[in-house]
Design an enzyme around this catalytic site. Structure first.
Site, short mmCIF file in Angstrom:
data_model
loop_
_atom_site.label_atom_id
_atom_site.label_comp_id
_atom_site.label_asym_id
_atom_site.label_seq_id
_atom_site.Cartn_x
_atom_site.Cartn_y
_atom_site.Cartn_z
N GLU A 58 41.64 36.22 33.79
CA GLU A 58 41.75 37.33 34.72
C GLU A 58 43.14 37.95 34.62
OE1 GLU A 58 38.66 36.94 38.08
OE2 GLU A 58 40.46 35.93 38.74
N GLU A 102 45.78 35.20 42.89
CA GLU A 102 46.23 35.47 44.26
C GLU A 102 46.79 34.20 44.90
OE1 GLU A 102 42.59 37.38 45.51
OE2 GLU A 102 43.08 39.01 44.13
N LYS A 120 36.61 36.32 47.92
CA LYS A 120 37.96 36.38 48.50
C LYS A 120 37.87 36.31 50.03
CE LYS A 120 39.42 38.73 44.36
NZ LYS A 120 40.34 39.63 43.69
P1 13P Z 1 38.00 42.45 41.18
O1 13P Z 1 36.66 42.33 40.47
O2 13P Z 1 37.89 42.95 42.58
O3 13P Z 1 39.00 43.16 40.34
O4 13P Z 1 38.55 40.93 41.35
C1 13P Z 1 38.56 40.08 40.26
C2 13P Z 1 38.89 38.71 40.72
O5 13P Z 1 40.00 38.44 41.14
C3 13P Z 1 37.83 37.68 40.70
O6 13P Z 1 38.34 36.41 40.92
#
Ligand code: 13P
Length: 253
Positions: free
Chosen positions: A164, A96, A10
């Protein structure tokens, strides 16, 4: 291919930290099959990562891409440039991107095709919100995101799929192994409907608060082929432990 461990960094780690991560990773990577791993750094750290990972078998790429190859598209990055750097993969349709930047299903389909045309493997993310889950729409939402993203798709091209659930991303609340398995089964069946025999080569990863402590139970599920990890992929030790738990779970089942 063994158990897949993919890290979505990210908006974290500039070039310096990315470099440090791979120095540490490589020092601890003996005996690991690098082709089981993938990392998606922020765009500004991609060049550094390209220097670390080129030709090593480790999968890597961008978190987002634009479908036009060049031109007056200020702020965007093209598949051609990504390919020139030596990247092998790119995330598409992360929740996101969908929620914060308005990415649509139509755009995910355009990105999938642009990537496939250049031989870069898309990693398509799908997932339902908490409200959608509570109102019983999970299966409809994830299958429609998948169908829409595969409009115009040629079944001979490869991609990875990541389930996800939005409510499990960055929240510490993880899907139960049963919830993950159920969604993966639904996606597997939809893939078969859309791509027939060719669907078998598409791995389905689970993403959403994967940690070393919950990795084993999730990875025991027959349709969980790997993980897409956010927060826990920022630390080499967590990333490795998750991989070890995943591999152990697959060997024991
Ligand atoms: P987290 O593992 O921080 O929950 O994030 C998952 C994610 O969005 C991976 O693309």
């Amino acid at each position: 291919m063994g158990f897949i461990c993919a890290g979505n960094w990210k908006l974290n780690k500039g070039p310096k930290e990315a470099n440090e991560f791979f120095e540490d990773f490589q020092a601890k990577a003996q005996g690991l099959l690098l082709s089981d791993f993938a990392i998606y750094p922020s765009a500004f750290s991609l060049y550094t990562v390209s220097q670390e990972l080129r030709e090593k078998g480790f999968n890597w790429g961008a978190q987002n891409i634009y479908w036009e190859s060049s031109g007056a598209f200020t702020g965007e990055n093209s598949v051609e440039i990504l390919k020139e750097m030596g990247a092998t993969q790119c995330l598409v349709g992360h929740s996101e991107r969908r929620a914060l930047f308005g990415e649509t299903n139509e755009q995910t389909a355009q990105k999938m095709l642009a990537l496939a045309n250049q031989g870069i493997t898309p990693v398509l993310c799908v997932g339902e919100t908490l409200q959608e889950r509570k109102s019983g729409q999970t299966n409809a939402v994830i299958t429609s995101q998948l169908r829409e993203a595969l409009k115009g798709w040629n079944a001979n091209n490869s991609f990875w799929l990541a389930y996800e659930p939005v409510w499990a991303i960055g929240t510490g609340e993880v899907a139960t192994p049963q919830q993950a398995e159920e969604a993966h089964q639904v996606l597997r069946a939809e893939l078969e409907k859309l791509l027939a025999e060719k669907s078998k080569k598409t791995p389905i990863l689970y993403g959403g608060s994967v940690k070393p402590e919950n990795a084993f139970e999730l990875a025991k599920m027959p349709n969980v082929d790997g993980f897409l990890i956010g927060g826990a992929s920022l630390k080499v030790d967590f990333f490795r432990q998750i991989y070890q738990q995943g591999t152990k779970a697959k060997q024991s089942s």
